[in-house]
Motif scaffolding. Structure first.
Motif, PDB file in Angstrom:
ATOM      1  N   ASP A  40       9.201 -13.087  16.198  1.00 57.87           N
ATOM      2  CA  ASP A  40       9.758 -12.525  17.427  1.00 57.87           C
ATOM      3  C   ASP A  40       8.934 -11.311  17.825  1.00 57.87           C
ATOM      4  N   TYR A  41       9.460 -10.503  18.719  1.00 59.40           N
ATOM      5  CA  TYR A  41       8.757  -9.319  19.209  1.00 59.40           C
ATOM      6  C   TYR A  41       8.336  -8.399  18.057  1.00 59.40           C
ATOM      7  N   TYR A  61       2.983 -14.270  29.839  1.00 57.68           N
ATOM      8  CA  TYR A  61       3.510 -13.109  30.562  1.00 57.68           C
ATOM      9  C   TYR A  61       3.549 -11.919  29.618  1.00 57.68           C
ATOM     10  N   GLN A  62       3.563 -10.735  30.196  1.00 61.50           N
ATOM     11  CA  GLN A  62       3.445  -9.504  29.420  1.00 61.50           C
ATOM     12  C   GLN A  62       4.783  -8.796  29.258  1.00 61.50           C
ATOM     13  N   ILE A  63       5.005  -8.265  28.072  1.00 62.74           N
ATOM     14  CA  ILE A  63       6.070  -7.304  27.810  1.00 62.74           C
ATOM     15  C   ILE A  63       5.417  -6.161  27.047  1.00 62.74           C
ATOM     16  N   GLY A  64       5.307  -5.023  27.694  1.00 59.91           N
ATOM     17  CA  GLY A  64       4.581  -3.920  27.080  1.00 59.91           C
ATOM     18  C   GLY A  64       3.128  -4.302  26.881  1.00 59.91           C
ATOM     19  N   ASP A  65       2.633  -4.107  25.665  1.00 59.64           N
ATOM     20  CA  ASP A  65       1.234  -4.430  25.373  1.00 59.64           C
ATOM     21  C   ASP A  65       1.080  -5.798  24.708  1.00 59.64           C
ATOM     22  N   LYS A  66       2.151  -6.601  24.698  1.00 58.23           N
ATOM     23  CA  LYS A  66       2.122  -7.897  24.044  1.00 58.23           C
ATOM     24  C   LYS A  66       2.185  -9.040  25.063  1.00 58.23           C
ATOM     25  N   THR A  74      18.188 -12.325  29.649  1.00 53.46           N
ATOM     26  CA  THR A  74      17.462 -11.335  30.431  1.00 53.46           C
ATOM     27  C   THR A  74      16.365 -12.047  31.211  1.00 53.46           C
ATOM     28  N   ASP A  75      15.755 -11.334  32.148  1.00 58.16           N
ATOM     29  CA  ASP A  75      14.671 -11.913  32.935  1.00 58.16           C
ATOM     30  C   ASP A  75      13.390 -12.064  32.125  1.00 58.16           C
ATOM     31  N   GLN A  76      13.372 -11.541  30.887  1.00 58.06           N
ATOM     32  CA  GLN A  76      12.197 -11.678  30.019  1.00 58.06           C
ATOM     33  C   GLN A  76      12.334 -12.830  29.032  1.00 58.06           C
TER      34      GLN A  76
END
Length: 280
Positions: free
Chosen positions: A20-21, A50-55, A130-132
């Motif tokens: 996971d993250y 798609y990006q979440i933060g730097d990942k 969530t939208d992520q």
């Protein structure tokens, strides 16, 4: 087929583990494993990053186009998430393992609609609802593209079964519901009743595995599943599940182990889903 299902579950649970993250390297290992499996089957592969933060996070799409290739061809989507915060078997690996096994079983068939196998990222907390969430990213995209989606079938927690009386629990007492945890639940909302009815009817006629058509409001927690992402965007969507925590209270915990999975039941689901997709 049971052997293949078990091999896939073992890879996700025992070789890779939490993904996971917070366990990003393992998530990437899962991604590469899924891509390699789809490629070995001969599918056309698409990656939605798609990006979440730097990942960077990725949905993985494997497509089998129909015999009549035209813009009006209908598409059926089969999906499952591949992330897992616990590295568990039923809650974290049964769905994605069934997806890969189904894709392998379906690879040499032909039908008059497109079939798309999609492995979603970020299906569990903290991204659920969530939208992520990977499924929400993908559902929003195909809605924007105005694709001709006939239906969406989501696989999540489909590996735990028992023939013992009172092995099945419910959020409230339902006198018409089975008390044995030996059935597959077909869950959808009112907009998806035709799709749910078709699949339930097909299994009733073709399989020894009991199935139960359940309204989504019956299952608390439905709203955080990947199926919710597509239902919210207006797609006909059903969730195939063993009812998760109402059947196996240790799901997504340390005791959610490979040894608890019934691969014969899972094989029956995958086999009949493949035949259903051909006849759809």
């Amino acid at each position: 087929m049971a052997k293949t299902l078990k091999e896939n579950v073992n890879v996700f649970c025992k070789e890779i583990g939490k993904r996971d993250y917070n366990n990003y390297d393992n998530l990437e290992k899962s991604k590469q494993y899924i891509i390699s499996k789809f490629k070995s089957m001969g599918y056309n592969i698409g990656i939605q990053d798609y990006q979440i933060g730097d990942k960077t996070f990725s949905n993985i799409i494997a497509t089998k186009n129909c015999l009549n290739k035209n813009k009006d061809s209908k598409t059926v989507i089969i999906g499952a998430h591949y992330d897992s915060t616990s590295g568990s078997a039923d809650g974290g690996a049964s769905g994605i393992s069934a997806l890969l096994t189904l894709a392998d079983l379906y690879k040499n068939t032909n039908a008059y609609h497109n079939v798309r196998f999609v492995a979603f990222v970020n299906g569990e907390k903290v991204f659920a609802k969530t939208d992520q969430m990977g499924s929400k990213i993908y559902a929003d995209y195909i809605k924007q593209q105005n694709e001709n989606i006939e239906g969406v079938i989501v696989l999540d927690s489909i590996g735990y079964y028992s023939d013992k009386s009172l092995s099945q629990r419910y959020p409230f007492i339902g006198p018409s519901m089975p008390n044995k945890a030996n059935f597959l639940a077909v869950v959808g909302n009112s907009d998806s009743k035709d799709l749910a009815g078709n699949i339930t009817g097909y299994f009733d006629e073709s399989s020894l595995l009991p199935v139960k058509n359940i309204n989504k409001d019956f299952l608390i927690g439905y709203g955080i599943k990947d199926s919710y992402s597509f239902s919210k965007d207006g797609f006909k969507t059903i969730l195939l599940t063993d009812t998760s925590i109402y059947r196996f209270e240790d799901i997504n915990r340390a005791d959610d182990k490979v040894e608890n999975i019934d691969f014969n039941y899972m094989s029956e689901i995958v086999k009949n889903l493949k035949e259903y997709l051909i006849s759809y």
